[in-house]
Motif scaffolding. Structure first.
Motif, PDB file in Angstrom:
ATOM      1  N   PHE A 142       8.134   3.632  -7.552  1.00 34.21           N
ATOM      2  CA  PHE A 142       6.950   2.660  -7.358  1.00 34.21           C
ATOM      3  C   PHE A 142       6.668   1.722  -8.319  1.00 34.21           C
ATOM      4  O   PHE A 142       6.383   0.520  -8.089  1.00 34.21           O
ATOM      5  CB  PHE A 142       5.591   3.702  -7.211  1.00 34.21           C
ATOM      6  N   SER A 171       0.747  -1.274   0.041  1.00 34.92           N
ATOM      7  CA  SER A 171       0.205   0.069   0.003  1.00 34.92           C
ATOM      8  C   SER A 171       0.696   1.340  -0.268  1.00 34.92           C
ATOM      9  O   SER A 171       2.225   1.132   0.228  1.00 34.92           O
ATOM     10  CB  SER A 171      -0.810   0.089   1.202  1.00 34.92           C
ATOM     11  N   VAL A 172       0.254   2.356  -0.125  1.00 36.43           N
ATOM     12  CA  VAL A 172       1.234   3.624  -0.267  1.00 36.43           C
ATOM     13  C   VAL A 172       0.782   4.697   0.762  1.00 36.43           C
ATOM     14  O   VAL A 172      -0.456   4.799   0.865  1.00 36.43           O
ATOM     15  CB  VAL A 172       0.981   4.300  -1.850  1.00 36.43           C
ATOM     16  N   ASP A 174       1.231   8.622   0.956  1.00 44.25           N
ATOM     17  CA  ASP A 174       1.697   9.902   0.472  1.00 44.25           C
ATOM     18  C   ASP A 174       1.692  11.247   1.297  1.00 44.25           C
ATOM     19  O   ASP A 174       0.508  11.385   1.703  1.00 44.25           O
ATOM     20  CB  ASP A 174       0.940  10.004  -0.882  1.00 44.25           C
ATOM     21  N   LYS A 191      -1.830   6.036 -10.456  1.00 44.56           N
ATOM     22  CA  LYS A 191      -0.597   4.953 -10.243  1.00 44.56           C
ATOM     23  C   LYS A 191      -0.696   3.892  -9.714  1.00 44.56           C
ATOM     24  O   LYS A 191      -0.561   2.633 -10.095  1.00 44.56           O
ATOM     25  CB  LYS A 191       0.595   5.913 -10.655  1.00 44.56           C
ATOM     26  N   SER A 192      -1.002   4.057  -8.331  1.00 42.00           N
ATOM     27  CA  SER A 192      -1.242   2.940  -7.317  1.00 42.00           C
ATOM     28  C   SER A 192      -2.107   1.980  -7.751  1.00 42.00           C
ATOM     29  O   SER A 192      -2.181   0.680  -7.394  1.00 42.00           O
ATOM     30  CB  SER A 192      -1.096   3.664  -5.684  1.00 42.00           C
ATOM     31  N   GLU A 193      -3.426   2.243  -8.204  1.00 45.74           N
ATOM     32  CA  GLU A 193      -4.369   1.553  -8.367  1.00 45.74           C
ATOM     33  C   GLU A 193      -4.036   0.930  -9.769  1.00 45.74           C
ATOM     34  O   GLU A 193      -4.324  -0.472  -9.730  1.00 45.74           O
ATOM     35  CB  GLU A 193      -5.754   2.468  -8.627  1.00 45.74           C
ATOM     36  N   SER A 222       6.649  -2.373  -7.828  1.00 43.68           N
ATOM     37  CA  SER A 222       5.665  -3.291  -8.093  1.00 43.68           C
ATOM     38  C   SER A 222       6.074  -4.411  -8.735  1.00 43.68           C
ATOM     39  O   SER A 222       5.928  -5.533  -8.504  1.00 43.68           O
ATOM     40  CB  SER A 222       4.438  -2.724  -8.920  1.00 43.68           C
ATOM     41  N   PHE A 255      -1.651  -1.819  -6.170  1.00 43.14           N
ATOM     42  CA  PHE A 255      -1.398  -1.687  -4.580  1.00 43.14           C
ATOM     43  C   PHE A 255      -2.870  -1.713  -3.963  1.00 43.14           C
ATOM     44  O   PHE A 255      -3.859  -1.279  -4.451  1.00 43.14           O
ATOM     45  CB  PHE A 255      -0.658  -0.375  -4.431  1.00 43.14           C
ATOM     46  N   PHE A 267      -4.377   3.325  -0.486  1.00 38.42           N
ATOM     47  CA  PHE A 267      -3.790   4.740  -0.797  1.00 38.42           C
ATOM     48  C   PHE A 267      -4.012   5.637   0.352  1.00 38.42           C
ATOM     49  O   PHE A 267      -5.199   6.097   0.477  1.00 38.42           O
ATOM     50  CB  PHE A 267      -3.797   5.247  -2.188  1.00 38.42           C
ATOM     51  N   LEU A 318      -0.252   9.971  -8.594  1.00 35.12           N
ATOM     52  CA  LEU A 318       0.334   8.800  -7.673  1.00 35.12           C
ATOM     53  C   LEU A 318      -0.636   7.799  -7.181  1.00 35.12           C
ATOM     54  O   LEU A 318      -0.785   6.737  -7.291  1.00 35.12           O
ATOM     55  CB  LEU A 318       1.279   9.164  -6.459  1.00 35.12           C
TER      56      LEU A 318
END
Length: 338
Positions: A324, A6-7, A9, A32-34, A328, A38, A41, A29
């Motif tokens: 990131f 997970s992230v 920020d 992008k994480s989705e 991944s 991940f 967030f 971000l």
């Protein structure tokens, strides 16, 4: 078991950019994480800061929920000591009603800013209720189960969502782990703030051994850490080089972690008490994909934790995004034996 990422920020404001630029980076971000798969967030809460733009996580969360589709969005965290548990519950119940099953509510213990901003947030006086009691009350409002002996029994933090926000206790000490355990709530140890892996492992052991399962919940521990991944070890070291772990030790006995030495000195001036400042090398998991994967697997084996929340203040932003992406790739299929 696979490692889940997970992230967190903090919406860092890069040199030559504005707070609006920083928040735009946060949105990018999150998306992008989705895309990278991940799990969640989270965004942070910092006040009166020239380095970090995220002062109102609940507002930012609502925007991020609208800009994403599936990833869980939450706070890392809300500084509950400043606020009414009832109002926080209302805010997050609205969010959970707008995006069912996607909202996390992380609760932090730090002031989130310098003494001046704390004074502004608490202009009506310091709430004598302990943070632990506030978390209990917040949890009661979120799940609509205020105790019969509570003076406001029957009050609802409307709207009541079908899937309430999930509560997490955030901390960087054994004490915070014991609070989470006593309440039967998930716990996140902030290794990027504490910087001592031995303390993190001890806190998680204490959390598990003293966990209160009366509510039918089970221990859920997560480690939050800073990461810098690059194509070479040299580049990763260079990306991590500007970062420092700066702590201020106040004469009153408190120790806090700040972003820069200048912030620490300003904190001491505003606190109006004697202080010392300590600079340490930060705990950053850095290196190539192979090296970072090995470090994550080793920490997972040592802690028993299978989810990590990663944060990064790498500059420039394209290098941060690339880090990131490489993370991944490094962990997509990383498996460790229990």
């Amino acid at each position: 078991m696979a490692i889940t990422i997970s992230v967190l920020d903090q919406s860092p404001i890069y040199p030559g950019e504005t707070a609006a630029d920083a928040l735009a980076h946060t949105v990018e971000l999150a998306r992008k994480s989705e895309q990278l798969g991940f799990r969640r967030f989270w965004v942070s809460e910092h006040h009166d800061s020239e380095q970090l733009a995220g002062s109102s996580p609940e507002v930012l969360i609502s925007y991020l929920l609208a800009k994403t589709e599936k990833i869980r969005i939450g706070s890392g965290g809300v500084m509950l000591q400043h606020y009414s548990p009832y109002k926080v519950a209302e805010n997050f119940n609205v969010l959970a009603s707008l995006a069912p099953g996607r909202v996390d509510l992380g609760i932090g213990r730090a002031p989130g800013g310098l003494p001046r901003s704390t004074q502004a947030l608490q202009r009506c006086g310091v709430d004598p209720v302990s943070l632990t009691d506030k978390i209990v009350e917040l949890d009661s409002y979120v799940h609509n189960r205020l105790a019969p002996d509570h003076p406001l029994h029957g009050l609802k933090a409307a709207p009541l969502p079908e899937y309430p926000p999930e509560l997490y206790v955030l901390g960087a000490s054994k004490g915070s782990a014991e609070i989470a355990a006593s309440l039967g709530l998930p716990y996140v140890f902030s290794l990027f703030i504490n910087g001592d892996e031995a303390v993190a492992l001890e806190a998680i052991r204490s959390y598990r051994s003293s966990f209160n399962a009366e509510r039918g919940t089970v221990p859920q521990a997560i480690i939050a850490l800073a990461v810098a991944v690059a194509d070479t070890e040299e580049e990763a070291a260079e990306l991590a080089l500007p970062q420092k772990l700066v702590k201020i030790h106040l004469a009153s006995g408190k120790t806090l972690t700040l972003g820069t030495r200048e912030q620490a000195e300003e904190f001491g001036r505003q606190a109006n008490e004697e202080y010392t400042i300590e600079e340490q090398e930060p705990y950053i998991t850095k290196g190539t994909k192979a090296a970072v994967r090995a470090k994550f697997e080793a920490l997972r084996m040592a802690s028993g934790v299978d989810e990590f929340i990663v944060t990064s203040n790498i500059t420039p932003f394209d290098k941060r995004l690339r880090s990131f992406e490489l993370l991944s790739e490094a962990l997509s299929g990383a498996v460790a034996e229990v």
